[in-house]
Scaffold this motif. Structure first.
Motif, mmCIF file in Angstrom:
data_model
loop_
_atom_site.group_PDB
_atom_site.id
_atom_site.type_symbol
_atom_site.label_atom_id
_atom_site.label_comp_id
_atom_site.label_asym_id
_atom_site.label_seq_id
_atom_site.Cartn_x
_atom_site.Cartn_y
_atom_site.Cartn_z
ATOM 1 N N GLU A 1 6.262 -62.784 92.238
ATOM 2 C CA GLU A 1 7.589 -62.399 92.134
ATOM 3 C C GLU A 1 7.775 -60.955 92.134
ATOM 4 O OE1 GLU A 1 9.602 -64.166 88.848
ATOM 5 O OE2 GLU A 1 8.344 -65.926 88.659
ATOM 6 N N ARG A 2 9.030 -60.475 92.686
ATOM 7 C CA ARG A 2 9.230 -59.089 92.841
ATOM 8 C C ARG A 2 9.547 -58.300 91.607
ATOM 9 N NH1 ARG A 2 9.217 -57.413 97.451
ATOM 10 N NH2 ARG A 2 10.834 -55.793 97.393
ATOM 11 N N ASP A 3 8.878 -57.408 91.290
ATOM 12 C CA ASP A 3 8.933 -56.689 89.972
ATOM 13 C C ASP A 3 8.837 -55.300 90.129
ATOM 14 O OD1 ASP A 3 7.815 -55.552 87.404
ATOM 15 O OD2 ASP A 3 7.559 -57.426 86.944
ATOM 16 N N PRO A 4 9.775 -54.345 89.570
ATOM 17 C CA PRO A 4 9.535 -53.017 89.694
ATOM 18 C C PRO A 4 8.302 -52.458 89.280
ATOM 19 C CG PRO A 4 11.170 -53.451 87.964
ATOM 20 C CD PRO A 4 10.971 -54.989 88.463
ATOM 21 N N LEU A 5 7.453 -53.071 88.281
ATOM 22 C CA LEU A 5 6.043 -52.709 87.926
ATOM 23 C C LEU A 5 5.114 -52.856 88.823
ATOM 24 C CD1 LEU A 5 5.925 -53.832 84.227
ATOM 25 C CD2 LEU A 5 6.210 -51.694 85.047
ATOM 26 N N ILE A 6 5.215 -53.821 89.726
ATOM 27 C CA ILE A 6 4.405 -54.193 90.693
ATOM 28 C C ILE A 6 4.602 -53.213 91.893
ATOM 29 C CG2 ILE A 6 3.870 -56.015 92.648
ATOM 30 C CD1 ILE A 6 4.021 -58.049 90.486
ATOM 31 N N ARG A 7 6.034 -52.950 92.314
ATOM 32 C CA ARG A 7 6.447 -51.746 93.266
ATOM 33 C C ARG A 7 5.743 -50.502 92.763
ATOM 34 N NH1 ARG A 7 11.098 -54.411 93.718
ATOM 35 N NH2 ARG A 7 12.188 -53.325 92.086
ATOM 36 N N ARG A 8 5.700 -50.227 91.660
ATOM 37 C CA ARG A 8 5.359 -48.944 91.226
ATOM 38 C C ARG A 8 3.791 -48.540 91.593
ATOM 39 N NH1 ARG A 8 5.396 -43.519 90.988
ATOM 40 N NH2 ARG A 8 4.330 -42.753 89.056
ATOM 41 N N HIS A 9 3.115 -49.926 90.963
ATOM 42 C CA HIS A 9 1.697 -49.924 91.273
ATOM 43 C C HIS A 9 1.381 -49.939 92.822
ATOM 44 C CE1 HIS A 9 -2.334 -51.185 90.923
ATOM 45 N NE2 HIS A 9 -2.321 -52.214 91.788
ATOM 46 N N THR A 10 2.093 -50.322 93.490
ATOM 47 C CA THR A 10 1.958 -50.456 95.441
ATOM 48 C C THR A 10 2.296 -49.116 95.649
ATOM 49 O OG1 THR A 10 2.770 -52.585 95.133
ATOM 50 C CG2 THR A 10 2.661 -51.731 97.253
ATOM 51 N N GLU A 11 3.106 -48.209 95.184
ATOM 52 C CA GLU A 11 3.583 -47.078 95.551
ATOM 53 C C GLU A 11 2.350 -46.171 95.301
ATOM 54 O OE1 GLU A 11 7.234 -46.099 93.980
ATOM 55 O OE2 GLU A 11 8.242 -47.167 95.032
ATOM 56 N N LEU A 12 1.807 -46.307 94.071
ATOM 57 C CA LEU A 12 0.601 -45.388 93.542
ATOM 58 C C LEU A 12 -0.467 -45.585 94.373
ATOM 59 C CD1 LEU A 12 1.208 -45.161 89.795
ATOM 60 C CD2 LEU A 12 1.425 -43.466 91.105
ATOM 61 N N GLY A 13 -0.921 -46.980 94.689
ATOM 62 C CA GLY A 13 -1.989 -47.385 95.299
ATOM 63 C C GLY A 13 -1.953 -46.700 96.799
ATOM 64 N N ASP A 14 -0.935 -46.699 97.326
ATOM 65 C CA ASP A 14 -0.810 -46.119 98.710
ATOM 66 C C ASP A 14 -1.008 -44.685 98.624
ATOM 67 O OD1 ASP A 14 -0.071 -48.624 99.815
ATOM 68 O OD2 ASP A 14 2.017 -48.139 99.812
ATOM 69 N N GLY A 15 -0.947 -43.842 97.563
ATOM 70 C CA GLY A 15 -1.235 -42.498 97.299
ATOM 71 C C GLY A 15 -2.679 -42.344 97.059
ATOM 72 N N LEU A 16 -3.621 -43.249 97.161
ATOM 73 C CA LEU A 16 -5.209 -42.849 96.938
ATOM 74 C C LEU A 16 -5.823 -42.507 98.104
ATOM 75 C CD1 LEU A 16 -7.356 -42.694 95.095
ATOM 76 C CD2 LEU A 16 -7.847 -45.207 95.321
ATOM 77 N N GLY B 1 -11.798 -33.842 93.285
ATOM 78 C CA GLY B 1 -12.416 -34.762 92.594
ATOM 79 C C GLY B 1 -11.489 -35.110 91.249
ATOM 80 N N ALA B 2 -10.743 -34.100 90.642
ATOM 81 C CA ALA B 2 -9.896 -34.358 89.715
ATOM 82 C C ALA B 2 -8.554 -35.145 90.144
ATOM 83 C CB ALA B 2 -9.118 -32.995 89.027
ATOM 84 N N GLY B 3 -8.176 -34.772 91.414
ATOM 85 C CA GLY B 3 -7.042 -35.578 91.927
ATOM 86 C C GLY B 3 -7.233 -37.027 92.225
ATOM 87 N N ARG C 1 -4.068 -43.707 87.412
ATOM 88 C CA ARG C 1 -2.513 -43.948 87.216
ATOM 89 C C ARG C 1 -2.418 -45.241 87.822
ATOM 90 N NH1 ARG C 1 0.468 -39.753 90.644
ATOM 91 N NH2 ARG C 1 2.170 -40.754 89.501
ATOM 92 N N ILE C 2 -3.176 -45.526 89.030
ATOM 93 C CA ILE C 2 -2.968 -46.786 89.554
ATOM 94 C C ILE C 2 -3.638 -47.885 88.831
ATOM 95 C CG2 ILE C 2 -3.928 -48.186 91.749
ATOM 96 C CD1 ILE C 2 -4.113 -45.371 93.392
ATOM 97 N N GLY C 3 -4.506 -47.775 88.108
ATOM 98 C CA GLY C 3 -5.096 -48.663 87.270
ATOM 99 C C GLY C 3 -4.152 -49.135 86.119
ATOM 100 N N ASP C 4 -3.683 -48.142 85.583
ATOM 101 C CA ASP C 4 -2.742 -48.286 84.218
ATOM 102 C C ASP C 4 -1.565 -48.880 84.870
ATOM 103 O OD1 ASP C 4 -1.953 -47.512 81.413
ATOM 104 O OD2 ASP C 4 -0.213 -46.526 82.650
ATOM 105 N N SER C 5 -0.865 -48.516 85.936
ATOM 106 C CA SER C 5 0.221 -49.335 86.448
ATOM 107 C C SER C 5 -0.058 -50.877 86.761
ATOM 108 C CB SER C 5 0.692 -48.585 87.803
ATOM 109 O OG SER C 5 -0.029 -48.642 88.853
ATOM 110 N N GLY C 6 -1.157 -50.934 87.292
ATOM 111 C CA GLY C 6 -1.677 -52.270 87.667
ATOM 112 C C GLY C 6 -1.867 -53.149 86.427
#
Length: 172
Positions: free
Chosen positions: A73-88, A139-141, A148-153
């Motif tokens: 189901e569409r969920d703002p938490l999943i959208r946030r997780h997806t956005e963060l995942g794309d930033g890795l 490394g820190a980044g 951040r990705i793991g926490d949001s997931g």
């Protein structure tokens, strides 16, 4: 690419563990190898190979995550997780490039005959300082982004999936 399910489970749930383990390991290895040339000599080709494994696993994991996103189901938490995942991906690309550079410079330094101490030290200090600073930043980044990705997931997966109090009759 048709990787969606593995043994009936979403592949993303399995692949994410590869990234969660290897990305921080590669980031810490890069920092250690950039700071300590002896560690870079001992790590040898393992450093860029580890970084390459992370670089390959991130797009696979994000691809399977996108598949999973279309099957829940569409969920703002999943959208946030997806956005963060794309930033890795940019972080692990930098990790791979720098790990390869540290390995290559160390390999060349080991292959050339030693120069007089003063000349060799003066020549390598600025390059090593840049490598250390970049390794610390990348490394820190990478570590922060993986966190951040793991926490949001975890928030997306578990926000409605448990009770803060134990159910009656459950053993402790």
């Amino acid at each position: 690419m048709g990787l969606g399910l593995v043994n009936g489970l979403p592949a993303h749930i399995l692949l994410v563990h590869v990234v969660v383990v290897l990305a921080p390991l590669a980031a810490l290895a890069l920092i250690v190898c950039a700071c300590f040339p002896r560690a870079a000599r001992r790590a040898g080709l393992a450093l860029p190979v580890l970084a390459l494994a992370v670089l390959v696993s991130v797009p696979l994991t994000t691809h399977t995550g996108e598949w999973l996103e279309h099957h829940v189901e569409r969920d703002p938490l999943i959208r946030r997780h997806t956005e963060l995942g794309d930033g890795l991906l940019p972080w692990v690309l930098g990790l791979f490039v720098l790990a390869t550079a540290v390995w290559w410079v160390q390999r060349r330094a080991s292959a050339t005959p030693p120069a007089p101490a003063a000349a060799g030290w003066a020549r390598s200090t600025p390059l090593r300082a840049v490598a250390v600073v970049l390794a610390l930043l990348i490394g820190a980044g990478t570590l922060v982004q993986v966190y951040r990705i793991g926490d949001s997931g975890a928030r997306a997966a578990w926000h409605d999936g448990f009770s803060a109090t134990a159910h009656p009759g459950q053993r402790r």
